[in-house]
Design a protein around this motif. Structure first.
Motif, PDB file in Angstrom:
ATOM      1  N   ALA A  19       0.803  -1.222   0.000  1.00 44.22           N
ATOM      2  CA  ALA A  19       0.000   0.000   0.000  1.00 44.22           C
ATOM      3  C   ALA A  19       0.840   1.278   0.000  1.00 44.22           C
ATOM      4  CB  ALA A  19      -0.946   0.009   1.204  1.00 44.22           C
ATOM      5  N   ALA A  20       2.085   1.178   0.388  1.00 40.81           N
ATOM      6  CA  ALA A  20       2.957   2.359   0.390  1.00 40.81           C
ATOM      7  C   ALA A  20       3.398   2.731  -1.022  1.00 40.81           C
ATOM      8  CB  ALA A  20       4.184   2.112   1.263  1.00 40.81           C
ATOM      9  N   THR A  21       3.378   1.763  -1.932  1.00 40.42           N
ATOM     10  CA  THR A  21       3.877   2.022  -3.285  1.00 40.42           C
ATOM     11  C   THR A  21       2.847   1.828  -4.381  1.00 40.42           C
ATOM     12  OG1 THR A  21       4.719  -0.243  -3.414  1.00 40.42           O
ATOM     13  CG2 THR A  21       6.264   1.467  -2.682  1.00 40.42           C
ATOM     14  N   ARG A  36      -8.776  -5.325   3.092  1.00 36.08           N
ATOM     15  CA  ARG A  36      -8.453  -6.701   2.708  1.00 36.08           C
ATOM     16  C   ARG A  36      -6.983  -7.013   2.978  1.00 36.08           C
ATOM     17  NH1 ARG A  36     -11.476  -9.975  -0.625  1.00 36.08           N
ATOM     18  NH2 ARG A  36     -13.459  -9.104  -1.241  1.00 36.08           N
ATOM     19  N   GLN A  37      -6.111  -6.066   2.641  1.00 39.86           N
ATOM     20  CA  GLN A  37      -4.681  -6.285   2.898  1.00 39.86           C
ATOM     21  C   GLN A  37      -4.429  -6.496   4.386  1.00 39.86           C
ATOM     22  OE1 GLN A  37      -2.226  -3.137   1.353  1.00 39.86           O
ATOM     23  NE2 GLN A  37      -1.693  -4.395  -0.396  1.00 39.86           N
ATOM     24  N   GLU A  52       4.283   1.245   4.848  1.00 41.42           N
ATOM     25  CA  GLU A  52       3.010   0.600   4.518  1.00 41.42           C
ATOM     26  C   GLU A  52       1.953   0.937   5.571  1.00 41.42           C
ATOM     27  OE1 GLU A  52       1.425  -3.854   3.312  1.00 41.42           O
ATOM     28  OE2 GLU A  52       3.308  -3.643   4.395  1.00 41.42           O
ATOM     29  N   LYS A  53       2.330   0.892   6.835  1.00 38.45           N
ATOM     30  CA  LYS A  53       1.395   1.214   7.921  1.00 38.45           C
ATOM     31  C   LYS A  53       0.901   2.655   7.788  1.00 38.45           C
ATOM     32  CE  LYS A  53       0.973   1.276  12.927  1.00 38.45           C
ATOM     33  NZ  LYS A  53       1.637   1.023  14.205  1.00 38.45           N
ATOM     34  N   THR A  54       1.803   3.564   7.473  1.00 33.76           N
ATOM     35  CA  THR A  54       1.431   4.973   7.290  1.00 33.76           C
ATOM     36  C   THR A  54       0.454   5.123   6.130  1.00 33.76           C
ATOM     37  OG1 THR A  54       3.520   5.727   8.212  1.00 33.76           O
ATOM     38  CG2 THR A  54       2.346   7.273   6.793  1.00 33.76           C
ATOM     39  N   VAL A  59      -5.178   5.959   4.103  1.00 39.51           N
ATOM     40  CA  VAL A  59      -6.353   5.538   3.337  1.00 39.51           C
ATOM     41  C   VAL A  59      -7.542   5.345   4.268  1.00 39.51           C
ATOM     42  CG1 VAL A  59      -7.350   3.647   1.980  1.00 39.51           C
ATOM     43  CG2 VAL A  59      -5.074   4.502   1.433  1.00 39.51           C
ATOM     44  N   LEU A  60      -7.345   4.624   5.365  1.00 37.33           N
ATOM     45  CA  LEU A  60      -8.459   4.324   6.268  1.00 37.33           C
ATOM     46  C   LEU A  60      -8.976   5.547   7.008  1.00 37.33           C
ATOM     47  CD1 LEU A  60      -7.417   0.846   7.658  1.00 37.33           C
ATOM     48  CD2 LEU A  60      -9.049   1.369   5.839  1.00 37.33           C
TER      49      LEU A  60
END
Length: 74
Positions: A19-21, A36-37, A52-54, A59-60
């Motif tokens: 999700a980071a890229t 989902r991820q 990725e966490k950031t 997004v959330l």
């Protein structure tokens, strides 16, 4: 839960990116995609990088009522 039918160009664009890229070009689907991820990573106890966490949190933040899909826990 972790396999989605997508067209060839979308699959090629995503490859093994997190999700980071990479995020789906359809912005309306990003909340569900990230949820989902997270569910898959929880189920299989996979790690998440700081970047990725950031990205997932960003997004959330736009969809605070998003829930994880069924099957997120063991």
């Amino acid at each position: 839960m972790n396999l989605l039918a997508v067209d060839g160009p979308a699959n090629e664009a995503k490859r093994d990116r997190d999700a980071a890229t990479w995020l789906p070009p359809n912005k309306a689907y990003r909340c569900d995609y990230v949820a989902r991820q997270i569910a898959v990573k929880m189920k299989y106890q996979l790690w998440v990088t700081a970047a990725e966490k950031t990205a997932m949190a960003r997004v959330l933040h736009r969809c605070p009522t998003q829930t994880l899909p069924v099957g997120a826990t063991r």
